[in-house]
Write an enzyme that holds these catalytic residues in place. Structure first.
Site, PDB file in Angstrom:
ATOM      1  N   ASP A   1     -20.537  -8.827  12.332  1.00  0.00           N
ATOM      2  CA  ASP A   1     -20.449  -7.649  13.177  1.00  0.00           C
ATOM      3  C   ASP A   1     -19.119  -7.624  13.930  1.00  0.00           C
ATOM      4  O   ASP A   1     -18.749  -8.607  14.574  1.00  0.00           O
ATOM      5  CB  ASP A   1     -21.620  -7.616  14.166  1.00  0.00           C
ATOM      6  CG  ASP A   1     -22.078  -6.200  14.427  1.00  0.00           C
ATOM      7  OD1 ASP A   1     -21.331  -5.458  15.094  1.00  0.00           O
ATOM      8  OD2 ASP A   1     -23.159  -5.824  13.947  1.00  0.00           O
TER       9      ASP A   1
ATOM     10  N   SER B   1     -21.996   0.085  15.086  1.00  0.00           N
ATOM     11  CA  SER B   1     -22.976  -0.708  14.335  1.00  0.00           C
ATOM     12  C   SER B   1     -24.096   0.138  13.750  1.00  0.00           C
ATOM     13  O   SER B   1     -24.606  -0.159  12.666  1.00  0.00           O
ATOM     14  CB  SER B   1     -23.570  -1.786  15.243  1.00  0.00           C
ATOM     15  OG  SER B   1     -22.531  -2.595  15.747  1.00  0.00           O
TER      16      SER B   1
ATOM     17  N   ASP C   1      -7.838  15.380  24.833  1.00  0.00           N
ATOM     18  CA  ASP C   1      -8.068  15.742  23.430  1.00  0.00           C
ATOM     19  C   ASP C   1      -7.581  17.167  23.156  1.00  0.00           C
ATOM     20  O   ASP C   1      -7.606  17.630  22.013  1.00  0.00           O
ATOM     21  CB  ASP C   1      -9.558  15.639  23.087  1.00  0.00           C
ATOM     22  CG  ASP C   1     -10.087  14.234  23.322  1.00  0.00           C
ATOM     23  OD1 ASP C   1      -9.341  13.277  23.038  1.00  0.00           O
ATOM     24  OD2 ASP C   1     -11.241  14.099  23.788  1.00  0.00           O
TER      25      ASP C   1
ATOM     26  N   ASP D   1     -19.445  -4.483   9.527  1.00  0.00           N
ATOM     27  CA  ASP D   1     -19.885  -3.102   9.789  1.00  0.00           C
ATOM     28  C   ASP D   1     -18.824  -2.237  10.454  1.00  0.00           C
ATOM     29  O   ASP D   1     -18.895  -1.014  10.401  1.00  0.00           O
ATOM     30  CB  ASP D   1     -21.170  -3.098  10.629  1.00  0.00           C
ATOM     31  CG  ASP D   1     -21.005  -3.814  11.966  1.00  0.00           C
ATOM     32  OD1 ASP D   1     -20.027  -4.586  12.146  1.00  0.00           O
ATOM     33  OD2 ASP D   1     -21.871  -3.626  12.848  1.00  0.00           O
TER      34      ASP D   1
END
Length: 559
Positions: free
Chosen positions: A28, A81, A171, A471
């Site tokens: 992970d 994950s 953004d 992952d």
């Protein structure tokens, strides 16, 4: 499913045998990045993972683990994950994040689900509060989704609505906040004409109010809490558009860092504090900058700042922001409904399966792997083992976590002869990476490598096959960087630590004595991602993948 002609039966692979034991190992938070002092995987002693990378080049490659490859809206979205394990197990790419919200709003499904029904119980006597980033940036939120929720809630009984708007400028262009606030005010005015008491209650710039992440600065969340919940802020206005315009006139002001403000009535009283009996929805679909507020709204036991009041509310996120913490416990849009996962197919074809991790990632190697589905497909062919994670400490205190125990369980399952697939998640590089403690993360990476060794040794003993992958990235880059890729420094000249996931690709390696001669990664799939792993594993079990799965990564070359 009867008449549709559907069958769980998989076709045999023309060249690969059945019955081999396969170890499916997921590291992970283990990505691939340039070697430097902030790459903990590079710094750590990881002889096993190094040997896989430097061994046969046709048995090691990189795959994408972020953005569109895992169903997220853009390639600026780092992997996580939950979506990573969804893709690994499902073998197809499902809409996640913003795309999922769009589908739920378009179909109206959002209003039939548990989350909306839960907050709706407050409409009769309470206020509906909507908190979120006000822009069309599409990274954390989108204005059109807010507009649709306003419309949908007002048509379904919300009589009093308050919007707590965070200005963007990160953004989207700085200064665009004025136009977004005008659009919102226009919509709210139309609702008021219909007799709905709808108005903006508070606001502030996203980087200064509410939207901190990774527990970097709780003062940011507190400033938001004071304005949104307590109705208190240093700046008071009677009109939200005027508020943004006025605050932008200050020297050096910008949208990202606007100070918190509240809207007050003619008596100077704030129009929208959050009170007992109210409903609250956090509208952002991206998790990282909502988790801290979610904790403050949901956790009775909370010590990060003085909340002064902890109102008894019905709170739901747009989505569930953290699959490990199950936070928030209520959410408007459920994770995707994933059918026909590789795990279910394999069990139906007689492949017995063992899955194991410790608490923080146990759900990933079972629930998320199996398409957001709890429990066994067939208890006679499956065994899932959860090892309790350390609690009451941060993971950098014991960075080895339960890697050894997970590896021992996997080894025993492999040697038992009872299972064809032994699947594990080793959480170290991710969970310790999130703490930002570089020394501890180096220890964590070594512990994961040691665990891989124990599992591969067992595979060697039984003549099996291994598949080792990850992952998403995390531990391979622990520093924030500028556009040129140089480490960013804080005002004291220290590097700024990166505790988040990354956009890096992840490795996948295959091997073991049971791997048929001639098996290698095929050329011509440069854009392959985690979703291509499922078909690959099915092939190694001796089966062809279903036709709608992402293509396998391997081919068998006749020697």
């Amino acid at each position: 499913m009867g008449s549709s002609g559907f069958s769980w039966k998989l076709n045999d692979h023309p060249k690969l045998p059945k019955g081999k034991v396969i170890a499916m190992v997921v590291l992970d938070g283990w990505g691939e990045a340039n070697p430097n002092q902030y790459n903990c995987i590079h710094v750590a002693e990881t002889p096993v993972m190094d040997s896989l990378k430097n061994g046969a080049p046709e048995k090691w490659r990189l795959v994408k683990a972020h953005g569109k490859a895992v169903g997220l809206p853009t390639d600026d979205d780092m992997g996580n994950s939950e979506v990573g394990h969804n893709a690994l197990g499902a073998g197809r790419i499902y809409a996640q994040g913003a795309k999922l919200v769009d589908l739920a709003l378009e179909s109206g499904k959002i209003y039939d689900d548990e989350g909306f029904k839960y907050i709706k119980e407050s409409f009769e006597t309470g206020t509906l509060h909507l908190i979120g980033l006000l822009s069309d940036g599409g990274v954390h939120s989108r204005l059109d989704q807010l507009q649709l929720v306003l419309k949908g809630a007002s048509e379904r009984g919300a009589k009093r609505i308050r919007v707590h708007a965070l200005t963007d400028g990160r953004d989207v262009l700085d200064g665009s906040s004025v136009g977004f606030m005008e659009t919102l005010e226009n919509d709210l005015a139309k609702l008021r004409e219909k007799g709905i008491d709808a108005q903006v209650a508070s606001g502030g710039g996203r980087m200064y109010v509410t939207m901190d992440r990774y527990e970097n600065d709780w003062d940011v969340v507190k400033r938001g809490w004071d304005a949104q919940v307590l109705g208190e802020a240093p700046h008071k206005f009677t009109n939200a558009v005027e508020a943004v315009k006025k605050l932008r006139e200050e020297p050096k002001a910008n949208d990202q860092y606007l100070p918190p403000f509240v809207i007050v009535d003619e008596n100077g009283k704030s129009v929208g504090p959050i009170l007992d009996g109210d409903a609250v929805v956090t509208l952002n679909f991206r998790a990282d900058r909502m988790v801290m507020l979610a904790k403050a709204l949901e956790y009775e036991d909370f010590d990060k700042f003085d909340r002064v009041r902890f109102p008894k509310i019905r709170y739901a996120g747009m989505l569930q922001y953290d699959g490990e913490l199950k936070l928030p416990s209520h959410y408007l849009v459920s994770p995707p409904e994933i059918e026909r996962t590789s795990g279910e197919y394999l069990v139906h074809n007689g492949v017995s399966t063992f899955a194991c991790s410790e608490t923080v990632k146990f759900g990933h190697v079972t629930f998320f792997w199996n398409g957001n589905r709890s429990g066994y497909f067939d208890p006679s062919k499956e065994e899932y083992v959860e090892i309790p994670s350390d609690s009451g400490i941060t993971f950098n205190v014991k960075p080895k976590m339960k890697a050894l125990e997970i590896a021992e369980k996997a080894r025993d399952a492999i040697l038992s002869g009872k299972f064809h697939q032994v699947r594990v998640n080793l959480p170290n590089s991710d969970m310790v990476g999130h703490t930002g403690d570089i020394e501890a993360t180096v220890v964590a990476c070594k512990a994961a490598d040691d665990a891989v060794k124990m599992i591969l040794d067992a595979i060697e003993q039984v003549g099996g096959i291994y598949v080792v992958t990850a992952d998403h990235g995390n531990a391979e880059d622990m520093v924030k960087r500028n556009k040129k890729g140089e480490p960013l420094l804080d005002k004291n000249g220290n590097v700024q630590i990166l505790t988040s996931h990354t956009l890096e690709p992840v490795p996948i390696a295959i091997g073991g004595p049971g791997l048929a001669p001639g098996v290698k990664f095929r050329q011509g799939l440069p854009g392959a991602g985690l979703a291509n792993v499922a078909a690959t594993v099915m092939n190694l079990h001796g089966y062809e993948a279903p036709s709608d799965y992402e293509p396998t990564l391997i081919e068998v070359v006749d020697n």
